[in-house]
Design an enzyme around this catalytic site. Structure first.
Site, PDB file in Angstrom:
ATOM      1  N   HIS A 192      -0.738  10.798  -1.948  1.00 45.09           N
ATOM      2  CA  HIS A 192      -2.032  10.357  -1.422  1.00 45.09           C
ATOM      3  C   HIS A 192      -2.969  11.507  -1.062  1.00 45.09           C
ATOM      4  CE1 HIS A 192      -4.935   9.228   1.690  1.00 45.09           C
ATOM      5  NE2 HIS A 192      -5.088   8.158   0.933  1.00 45.09           N
ATOM      6  N   HIS A 219       0.833  -1.195   0.000  1.00 45.03           N
ATOM      7  CA  HIS A 219       0.000   0.000   0.000  1.00 45.03           C
ATOM      8  C   HIS A 219       0.874   1.255   0.000  1.00 45.03           C
ATOM      9  CE1 HIS A 219      -2.943   2.748   2.275  1.00 45.03           C
ATOM     10  NE2 HIS A 219      -3.493   2.521   1.095  1.00 45.03           N
ATOM     11  N   GLU A 257       0.790  -0.335  -4.672  1.00 43.82           N
ATOM     12  CA  GLU A 257      -0.368   0.533  -4.879  1.00 43.82           C
ATOM     13  C   GLU A 257       0.120   1.964  -4.813  1.00 43.82           C
ATOM     14  OE1 GLU A 257      -4.009   2.766  -3.117  1.00 43.82           O
ATOM     15  OE2 GLU A 257      -1.919   2.680  -2.470  1.00 43.82           O
ATOM     16  N   ASP A 309      -1.228   6.447  -5.597  1.00 45.66           N
ATOM     17  CA  ASP A 309      -2.337   7.397  -5.721  1.00 45.66           C
ATOM     18  C   ASP A 309      -1.914   8.470  -6.709  1.00 45.66           C
ATOM     19  OD1 ASP A 309      -4.095   6.594  -3.214  1.00 45.66           O
ATOM     20  OD2 ASP A 309      -2.014   6.648  -2.540  1.00 45.66           O
ATOM     21  N   GLU A 343      -4.296   3.994  -8.140  1.00 44.04           N
ATOM     22  CA  GLU A 343      -5.556   4.607  -7.696  1.00 44.04           C
ATOM     23  C   GLU A 343      -5.711   6.002  -8.275  1.00 44.04           C
ATOM     24  OE1 GLU A 343      -6.457   4.759  -3.468  1.00 44.04           O
ATOM     25  OE2 GLU A 343      -8.087   6.190  -3.870  1.00 44.04           O
TER      26      GLU A 343
HETATM   27  O1  G3P Z   1      -5.782   0.537  -1.867  1.00 44.70           O
HETATM   28  C1  G3P Z   1      -6.656   0.849  -0.847  1.00 44.70           C
HETATM   29  C2  G3P Z   1      -6.468   2.195  -0.259  1.00 44.70           C
HETATM   30  O2  G3P Z   1      -5.421   2.873  -0.905  1.00 44.70           O
HETATM   31  C3  G3P Z   1      -7.645   3.066  -0.227  1.00 44.70           C
HETATM   32  O3  G3P Z   1      -7.533   4.099   0.684  1.00 44.70           O
HETATM   33  O4  G3P Z   1      -7.084   6.362   1.426  1.00 44.70           O
HETATM   34  O5  G3P Z   1      -5.256   4.703   1.437  1.00 44.70           O
HETATM   35  O6  G3P Z   1      -6.061   5.638  -0.700  1.00 44.70           O
HETATM   36  P1  G3P Z   1      -6.425   5.240   0.698  1.00 44.70           P
HETATM   37 CA    CA Z   2      -4.703   4.580  -2.260  1.00 42.36          CA
END
Ligand code: G3P
Ligand code: CA
Length: 300
Positions: free
Chosen positions: A86, A44, A71, A73, A154
């Site tokens: 993020h 993450h 993962e 953002d 994301e």
């Molecule tokens: O991948 C799941 C997670 O990233 C969703 O929440 O707020 O960490 O982007 P957040």
């Molecule tokens: Ca995320």
């Protein structure tokens, strides 16, 4: 990492044959479905227990821990660059407050890329990471190609950035991430925004998508036309919910997948594996990787 790479390589080879026979953008292409019983572990924001989240150092850290999937953002600067960060503001993970004290609330979209590139995105985490920068999506993708890692990308709050779905796909295409091998094995686009995923699927049907959140089981069917995965917060996961997701065919797989977040202990991961989840998104991906590998060897 090699063991998992082998699993994906074998599946990839099979799917590569199919991908060659079909246009890369065709929704009929057959992306690699993970092997039954295989748990995919996603780091993450990289490996955020070891390096500042969403930075290139975090990717390298995940790679050194043997984590295949990271993962991130993606958001957009004022002058239209895609960057990996993020929060929708820069203050938590950079030194923007010191460098631009008059620019509160320091929204990502109110700074140019040149301004953001002056910020330190590592010192807040630990002194030895001082000088780390907020990466552009292009830089991030380039590193993943060098480390041979895969991306759960994301689209963060896409409603703030009109057109970011197309722009992100264009960037992925320019970086070579929309070719057969990438879309079948190395890329998933996720978002809390169902409309953004619908748009992504319409523009590039070959790209796998994941919906963040846990829509009621009765409504899951409406997403199955353009979503391959439901990625819920871990507390929303029950055996019945997993079963409801698995009962649906996705655009690319015979059944939709479930990848809960953010699961940071071996015990929590084991409980979720028992409920039937397909993958786990974690701030401690190395811990989860070890735990799930052990459980694969000794099935529940
Ligand atoms: O991948 C799941 C997670 O990233 C969703 O929440 O707020 O960490 O982007 P957040
Ligand atoms: Ca995320």
């Amino acid at each position: 990492m090699r063991h998992r790479t082998t699993v994906f390589t074998v599946l990839g080879a099979l799917c590569g044959v199919l991908a060659l026979a079909l246009p890369a953008s065709s929704p009929r292409a057959a992306p690699a479905a993970p092997a039954a019983g295989h748990i995919t572990v996603f780091g993450h924001r990289g490996a955020p227990a070891h390096a500042p989240e969403n930075t290139l150092r975090s990717v390298r850290s995940a790679a050194s821990l043997g984590i295949d999937w990271v993962e991130n953002d993606v958001q957009r600067t004022r002058d239209g660059a895609l960057v990996v960060i993020h929060d929708t503001t820069l203050d938590r993970t950079t030194d923007v407050e010191q460098r631009y004290p008059g620019r509160s609330p320091w929204a990502v979209g109110s700074f140019t890329l040149a301004e953001i590139k002056t910020l330190d995105a590592g010192g807040w985490f630990a002194p030895r990471f001082r000088g780390e920068r907020v990466p552009t999506l292009q830089e991030y993708l380039g590193l993943l190609d060098r480390t041979d890692q895969n991306l759960l990308l994301e689209l963060k709050q896409p409603e703030l950035y009109p057109g970011i779905e197309r722009q992100t796909l264009d960037a992925l295409g320019r970086a070579g991430w929309l070719d057969g091998p990438h879309v079948t094995r190395r890329l998933i686009v996720q978002s809390f925004s169902a409309p953004a995923l619908r748009t992504t699927h319409r523009l590039r049907p070959a790209v796998r998508t994941g919906l963040l959140g846990s829509p009621p089981a009765a409504r899951l069917g409406q997403y199955a036309a353009y979503v391959d995965e439901i990625n819920p917060e871990q507390r929303a996961v029950t055996a019945a919910y997993v079963e409801a997701v698995h009962a649906l065919k996705s655009p690319h797989w015979p059944r939709m997948r479930v990848n809960p977040w953010t699961v940071d202990s071996a015990g929590a991961a084991a409980a979720l594996v028992k409920l039937g989840v397909d993958g786990i998104i974690s701030n401690q991906p190395d811990v989860i990787e070890k735990a799930t590998r052990r459980r694969m060897l000794r099935p529940l």
